[in-house]
Motif scaffolding. Structure first.
Motif, PDB file in Angstrom:
ATOM      1  N   LEU A  14     -14.564   2.454  -7.673  1.00  0.00           N
ATOM      2  CA  LEU A  14     -13.937   2.072  -6.347  1.00  0.00           C
ATOM      3  C   LEU A  14     -12.308   1.690  -6.757  1.00  0.00           C
ATOM      4  CD1 LEU A  14     -16.293  -0.206  -4.619  1.00  0.00           C
ATOM      5  CD2 LEU A  14     -15.754   1.948  -3.819  1.00  0.00           C
ATOM      6  N   GLU A  15     -12.273   0.927  -8.028  1.00  0.00           N
ATOM      7  CA  GLU A  15     -10.933   0.860  -8.363  1.00  0.00           C
ATOM      8  C   GLU A  15     -10.089   1.984  -8.733  1.00  0.00           C
ATOM      9  OE1 GLU A  15      -8.540  -2.198 -11.543  1.00  0.00           O
ATOM     10  OE2 GLU A  15     -10.510  -1.535 -12.033  1.00  0.00           O
ATOM     11  N   GLU A  20      -5.924   5.657  -6.778  1.00  0.00           N
ATOM     12  CA  GLU A  20      -5.318   6.966  -6.643  1.00  0.00           C
ATOM     13  C   GLU A  20      -4.787   6.849  -5.073  1.00  0.00           C
ATOM     14  OE1 GLU A  20      -8.236  10.277  -5.191  1.00  0.00           O
ATOM     15  OE2 GLU A  20      -7.965  10.611  -7.351  1.00  0.00           O
ATOM     16  N   ILE A  21      -5.632   6.252  -4.162  1.00  0.00           N
ATOM     17  CA  ILE A  21      -5.090   6.220  -2.644  1.00  0.00           C
ATOM     18  C   ILE A  21      -3.551   5.408  -2.720  1.00  0.00           C
ATOM     19  CG2 ILE A  21      -5.611   5.269  -0.585  1.00  0.00           C
ATOM     20  CD1 ILE A  21      -8.306   5.619  -1.015  1.00  0.00           C
ATOM     21  N   ALA A  22      -3.360   4.272  -3.610  1.00  0.00           N
ATOM     22  CA  ALA A  22      -2.336   3.453  -3.568  1.00  0.00           C
ATOM     23  C   ALA A  22      -1.177   4.287  -4.085  1.00  0.00           C
ATOM     24  CB  ALA A  22      -2.497   2.369  -4.391  1.00  0.00           C
ATOM     25  N   ARG A 155       4.643  19.187   0.841  1.00  0.00           N
ATOM     26  CA  ARG A 155       3.770  20.185   0.505  1.00  0.00           C
ATOM     27  C   ARG A 155       2.634  19.739  -0.276  1.00  0.00           C
ATOM     28  NH1 ARG A 155       8.592  23.258  -0.217  1.00  0.00           N
ATOM     29  NH2 ARG A 155       9.038  24.261   1.788  1.00  0.00           N
ATOM     30  N   ASP A 156       2.904  18.694  -1.230  1.00  0.00           N
ATOM     31  CA  ASP A 156       2.016  18.228  -2.261  1.00  0.00           C
ATOM     32  C   ASP A 156       1.196  17.283  -1.611  1.00  0.00           C
ATOM     33  OD1 ASP A 156       2.970  19.967  -4.239  1.00  0.00           O
ATOM     34  OD2 ASP A 156       4.383  18.487  -4.955  1.00  0.00           O
ATOM     35  N   VAL A 157       1.462  16.835  -0.405  1.00  0.00           N
ATOM     36  CA  VAL A 157       0.538  15.698   0.294  1.00  0.00           C
ATOM     37  C   VAL A 157      -0.583  16.404   0.949  1.00  0.00           C
ATOM     38  CG1 VAL A 157       0.580  14.031   1.892  1.00  0.00           C
ATOM     39  CG2 VAL A 157       2.371  14.400   0.688  1.00  0.00           C
ATOM     40  N   GLU A 194      -4.210   4.559   4.506  1.00  0.00           N
ATOM     41  CA  GLU A 194      -4.391   3.095   4.721  1.00  0.00           C
ATOM     42  C   GLU A 194      -5.621   2.864   4.946  1.00  0.00           C
ATOM     43  OE1 GLU A 194       0.345   1.819   5.752  1.00  0.00           O
ATOM     44  OE2 GLU A 194      -1.286   2.196   7.508  1.00  0.00           O
ATOM     45  N   THR A 195      -6.267   3.531   6.093  1.00  0.00           N
ATOM     46  CA  THR A 195      -7.628   3.523   6.554  1.00  0.00           C
ATOM     47  C   THR A 195      -8.584   3.524   5.390  1.00  0.00           C
ATOM     48  OG1 THR A 195      -7.020   4.058   8.658  1.00  0.00           O
ATOM     49  CG2 THR A 195      -9.508   4.012   8.135  1.00  0.00           C
TER      50      THR A 195
END
Length: 233
Positions: A14-15, A20-22, A155-157, A194-195
């Motif tokens: 989870l961390e 990664e999301i951050a 494009r990398d997103v 964010e979700t």
């Protein structure tokens, strides 16, 4: 307190996801800001460039009026100068009449000087306006280059639409259209990330609460993992 290896592994995963999301969020927010800055400047450039031909028209009109004033002033200088010369050569010229003629001649010369100065100011403003236009267009070219760099990042997103990743173009109109497509796409991507991050945090807190037997509230994922590691030691 015994904390299972599975719980610790789950917390570590989870961390990892949270980190990664951050990281993706930071990239998306940065791209949003850069797109917004480009869009804002493009709008200002278009507005400024739209005013250039209008100001050129006004300056041309004022120059025409100045040329007319110069022609009239030249004629008045010649007329009053001839009048003074005639009076000075006359034998019966009164002093007050000559003084008045000389004052009129001086006024005519001042009027001509003012008209010439006005034309010079107009010419200087026209030259400055040309410089400003060149600078605005050069800035537009620089913005197009900056937009291309941002487009590469977009494009990398992974979470943006295909249309948002298209080339921005080079004209100000194309850049404005590009910004109007890309910024909303990044806004949606940021909301999704964010979700996702909120869900990871909730999952971590549920895990921590179930293992530790207490409500952790809105603790960060990293804090939950540290609490679990501390409890296992």
């Amino acid at each position: 307190m015994a904390v299972s290896a599975d719980a610790l592994a789950h917390a570590a995963e989870l961390e990892r996801r949270d980190t990664e999301i951050a990281s993706e969020l930071a990239i998306v927010r940065d791209l949003e800001e850069r797109v917004g800055a480009i869009r804002g400047r493009v709008a200002a450039l278009r507005e400024a460039l739209d005013r250039v031909p209008l100001e050129h028209e006004d300056l041309d009109r004022r120059r025409g009026a100045a040329e007319g004033a110069i022609t009239a002033a030249h004629a008045e200088v010649e007329r009053t100068g001839s009048r003074v010369a005639s009076l000075e050569s006359g034998r019966r010229t009164r002093d007050d009449e000559l003084d008045r003629a000389r004052k009129e001649a001086a006024t005519a010369r001042d009027t001509l000087a003012d008209a010439l100065a006005a034309r010079t100011r107009i010419e200087e403003r026209k030259a400055a306006l040309d410089d400003e236009e060149r600078a605005l267009r050069a800035e537009g070219e620089a913005l197009a280059q900056a937009a291309e760099v941002v487009a590469d990042g977009v494009r990398d997103v992974r979470r943006v639409t295909e249309s948002a990743g298209r080339a921005p173009g080079t004209s100000l109109a194309e850049l404005e259209d590009w910004g109007s497509r890309v910024r909303p796409a990044l806004f949606v991507a940021r909301g999704t990330l964010e979700t996702e991050r909120e869900r990871v945090v909730v999952e971590a807190n549920v895990l921590g609460s179930s293992v530790l037997g207490e409500q952790l509230g809105a603790s960060s994922v990293a804090l939950v993992r540290r609490r679990l590691e501390a409890a296992s030691s």
